[in-house]
Design a protein around this motif. Sequence first.
Motif, short mmCIF file in Angstrom:
data_model
loop_
_atom_site.label_atom_id
_atom_site.label_comp_id
_atom_site.label_asym_id
_atom_site.label_seq_id
_atom_site.Cartn_x
_atom_site.Cartn_y
_atom_site.Cartn_z
N ASP A 98 0.91 -1.12 0.01
CA ASP A 98 -0.13 -0.05 0.07
C ASP A 98 0.83 1.35 -0.43
N LYS A 99 0.42 1.72 -0.86
CA LYS A 99 0.91 4.10 -0.76
C LYS A 99 0.86 4.32 0.92
N ILE A 100 2.46 4.78 1.27
CA ILE A 100 2.32 5.43 2.25
C ILE A 100 2.38 7.01 2.76
N LYS A 101 1.14 7.48 3.01
CA LYS A 101 1.30 8.76 3.05
C LYS A 101 1.65 9.39 4.57
N ILE A 102 1.81 10.77 4.22
CA ILE A 102 2.98 10.84 5.69
C ILE A 102 1.13 11.87 5.93
N SER A 103 1.27 10.93 7.82
CA SER A 103 -0.46 11.94 8.20
C SER A 103 0.10 13.27 8.90
N HIS A 104 1.04 13.58 9.29
CA HIS A 104 1.24 14.35 9.79
C HIS A 104 2.96 15.19 9.82
N ALA A 113 8.14 25.25 3.53
CA ALA A 113 9.28 25.39 3.10
C ALA A 113 9.55 23.96 1.97
N MET A 114 9.03 23.12 3.08
CA MET A 114 10.04 21.95 2.13
C MET A 114 9.11 21.25 1.50
N LYS A 115 9.57 21.24 0.05
CA LYS A 115 8.73 21.35 -1.31
C LYS A 115 8.24 20.28 -1.60
N ASP A 116 9.08 19.13 -1.44
CA ASP A 116 8.53 17.37 -1.71
C ASP A 116 7.97 16.78 -0.60
N THR A 117 8.02 17.15 0.59
CA THR A 117 7.43 15.81 1.29
C THR A 117 6.56 16.95 1.77
N LYS A 118 5.15 16.04 2.41
CA LYS A 118 3.69 17.30 2.35
C LYS A 118 3.19 16.72 2.85
N GLN A 119 2.48 16.71 4.25
CA GLN A 119 1.37 15.92 4.89
C GLN A 119 0.61 15.77 4.04
N ARG A 120 -0.34 15.07 4.62
CA ARG A 120 -1.91 14.94 3.91
C ARG A 120 -2.74 15.68 3.64
N ASN A 121 -3.38 16.31 2.52
CA ASN A 121 -4.45 17.64 2.71
C ASN A 121 -4.54 16.75 1.42
N PRO A 122 -5.80 16.66 1.55
CA PRO A 122 -7.53 16.80 1.01
C PRO A 122 -7.49 17.47 -0.28
N ILE A 123 -7.30 18.70 -0.12
CA ILE A 123 -7.33 19.90 -1.28
C ILE A 123 -6.19 20.05 -2.29
N ARG A 124 -5.02 19.92 -1.71
CA ARG A 124 -4.14 19.55 -2.49
C ARG A 124 -4.06 18.64 -3.60
N LYS A 137 1.04 18.53 -5.06
CA LYS A 137 2.21 17.44 -4.56
C LYS A 137 1.46 16.48 -3.76
N ALA A 138 1.73 15.22 -4.08
CA ALA A 138 1.04 13.99 -2.92
C ALA A 138 1.50 14.06 -1.80
N SER A 139 1.47 13.13 -1.04
CA SER A 139 2.09 13.31 0.29
C SER A 139 2.77 12.14 0.72
N LYS A 140 3.77 11.72 -0.04
CA LYS A 140 4.52 10.29 -0.09
C LYS A 140 5.41 11.09 0.21
N PHE A 141 6.53 9.09 0.54
CA PHE A 141 7.55 9.99 1.48
C PHE A 141 9.09 9.54 1.12
N VAL A 142 9.96 11.00 0.29
CA VAL A 142 11.43 10.11 -0.66
C VAL A 142 12.23 10.61 0.28
N LYS A 143 13.19 9.00 0.87
CA LYS A 143 14.14 9.69 1.80
C LYS A 143 15.07 10.53 1.80
N ASP A 144 15.64 10.72 0.18
CA ASP A 144 16.47 11.78 -0.61
C ASP A 144 15.82 13.14 -0.86
N LYS A 145 14.54 13.20 -1.10
CA LYS A 145 14.17 14.67 -0.89
C LYS A 145 14.01 15.14 0.38
N TYR A 146 13.43 13.88 1.33
CA TYR A 146 13.12 14.21 2.54
C TYR A 146 14.87 15.00 3.48
N LYS A 147 15.67 14.69 3.10
CA LYS A 147 16.25 14.67 3.69
C LYS A 147 16.87 16.24 3.08
#
Length: 889
Positions: A189-195, A212-223, A226-236
């Motif tokens: 299952d796709k992992i979402k960032i809850s908060h 400021a976090m361009k590629d790491t977003k928490q779950r928001n139904p109106i956005r 950008k998806a609320s997915k977690f990518v380690k390199d982009k998170y860093k």
Amino acid sequence: MNKSIKALLTLIFLGSFSQIKAQDRVPFDQGKKYILAKVELTNKISFNDQTVVTFAGLQKGQEITVPGEEISAAIKKLGKLGLFDEIAFYVNHVSNDSIYLDLDIKELPKLNEVKFVGVKKSKTEALIKDNSLTKGKVVNENLITTTKNYIENKYKKDGYFNTKVNINTVKDTAAINQVNMVVSVDKGDKIKISHIDFTGNTKLSDKTLRKAMKDTKQRNPIRILKASKFVKDKYKTDLEKVIESYKEKGYRDARIVSDTVAYNKEKNTLAIKVNVEEGNKYYFGNVKFLGNSVYTDQYLNRYLGIKKGETYNGVLLEKRIADKSKPDGEDITNLYQNNGYLFSSINAVEVKTANDTIDFEIRVTEGPLAYFNHITVVGNDKTNDRVIYRELRTKPGEKYSKEELVRTVREIGQLGYFDPEAIDPKFKNVDGAAGTVDIEYNLVEKGSSQIELQGGYGGGGFIGTLGLSFNNFSARNIMNKSAYKPLPMGDGQKVSLRLQGSTYFQTYSVSFSEPWFGQKKPVQFSSSISYSKQFLNNYVTYKVDKTKSFNILTLSVGLAKRLTVPDDFFVLSQSISYQHYDLNNYNTGLFTFGNGSSRNFAYTVGLSRSNKGVNPIFPTYGSEFSISAKVTPPYSLFNGINYGDLKNQEAYKLKYDPNSGLTIDNSNGIPTTSDYLKETSTGSGVYTRANSANDATADASKVDQKKYNWLEYYKIKFKADWYTKVYGKFVLRTLTEFGFLGAYNQERGLVPFERFYVGGDGMANYSMDGRETVQLRGYPNNSLTPVNAAGQQIGATVYNKFSMELRYPITLKAAASIYALAFLEAGNSFKDFKSYNPFDIKRSAGVGLRVFMPAFGLLGIDFGHGFDALPGSTKPNGWETHFIIGQQF
């Protein structure tokens, strides 16, 4: 000879050796030097035996030590080929000082077919291509491992953090030494960032830091962007952007104390918690320059643009020193590199911190001037060298300039013959002592010719189009038979042929352009000739009357010169055109006469400036402006016709209505069955009673012939186009257009030709009367164009248009460039300048897709919604579908 009587020399693939086991039947001295008599392969493989021995580096007659370095090196060389699984040498026999060896190798299996489990069929082709899982590929552990890692990482980037891949190989019993590969993919299952929560922050809010976090977003139904997915390199990377957001606000010492990523197995979500330490807010103090001799402190200070007392902004300071996000940024590093100082370096150093104020030294190492030395181009197989070299702004012996290097890349990309995304200027032989640098432009050629082949049903008949564009043609090789591959190409000229026809019209056109007329300066020569024939077509019964026709012959020739003032992005273009309109009983209401001819001799002058980005299909930056004027000679000044009297006479002229058999008095619109006006035989413009309606109609045509024998008008057009990268790969295109058709002599009035037709896809199948179609999506074609009292479109003399497009590239590869877009548009057209109202506009919005393939040009589809009503209607127009062919919007 049986292997049991052979002495084992080597057995381990990685190059280590077992102890030599000397057999009684094959005695040899360990460590002794022998003459290699022969190496024989003991197993059957798909390679030639001698080829394998040669690759091993062994030669008959060479002196070797058994065991020794020669055998070890041979095993390593064969191992590096990646084709064999086991490699072993054995002694066959010894004769005096000669030794005979057997090479026992096992060939790795080759791939027959690949089967994916757990992946949609539409996705498997891309996975096979990305991992080069082609038939005949050697299957080894490296291939299996890299394929497994690639697929897992690919799905992890899409948010499937628990992806697992299992790869098995099964021997293919129907083929020799081949295997089938089964790739099982369990995405989970796709992992979402809850908060995403922050602690320790009091100066900047959680919302600001999350933004400021361009590629790491928490779950928001109106956005949706950008998806609320977690990518380690982009998170860093995004954690670094959090610190940058503090630096922009003056908090130089801000740091991340800790961060945690917690996985909730039950909800399959991630929770991120970031603990920050903000520190104190700082301000800029004194800024001092050291080491600069080329530019004064005052000049560099103005370029830096930072004043004492301003809030410290570390991100801004870095950009003013060296903006890494823009190759042509306005920073101090580029200031030096654009003026020959390739070896310069600029560093900002904090030298003093007192309370909340930081003093800086900008340390400049200018170095020697650098000059371009050898300039080469590689990768152009079809395009002649001189076509590329004449576009280069980096000339041997000239002072180095990064600006000219970037501009050269743009100019090569704008040619359209090469993949703009693949242009790579490589620095060769950078010699700081001599102050020289060689540049090698690496190019990837792409198809530049295009074919347009369309067919459709409309107006009661089949409409077909055949268009050929050769965008890299060579006219000088037309008589050279050996240059036809299939046509002479490579000189950068353009030849276009277009044929279009149906039961009621035919159009033929040929055009030619040479971008470097005379081969010495960037002066473009262009010419064209076209002929069209239109028959009267009844759009109700679809019957064509070929005795009633409208013919147009068009000739044009033009020159466009690149200017140097105000800068060399400007182009001045001039052209002369002639059109001959011939009407033969063509009474449609489109023109004010149905018999006779008109002539249109015009001079067009235009000034444009374009510095759009490298890729002409998908520019990411830059702009394009153009203004043009098309004018005819003022015939009314010297032809001796009094158009005031002619206009007064027309007010009382009677016209014949073929539908009712009556005539209509133009002065009051009242039908009458008697009294027709006819011009006197003297042709003086004096009218008397006519004997019949036919006489009156023919006479009306004579009046119009006097007005439109030679067309008299001027046309002004303006267009401005901007491209801005707004977020990630998203590019915003903004556009505004304006057009105006005027008359020198108001008594003569505006001509019925050269008008604007607004609405729809903006594509014209054929241009009958010099009209210009203007795209405004969300409305039917030409639907926003003024009409006369009979409801017939007469074209506009004024129009304006505004457009915004948000574009996103799906792929920009040379084989096919694809991008999606969303648009907002508004515009309208008007009968004359008196009725012009720039705020009376029709609005629309929608989405679209564009596909550019070198062989077929640009193809696209738009779905637009018109928010306003069409003329004569009260309801919003609603949705329209538009197909785009060959136009670059």
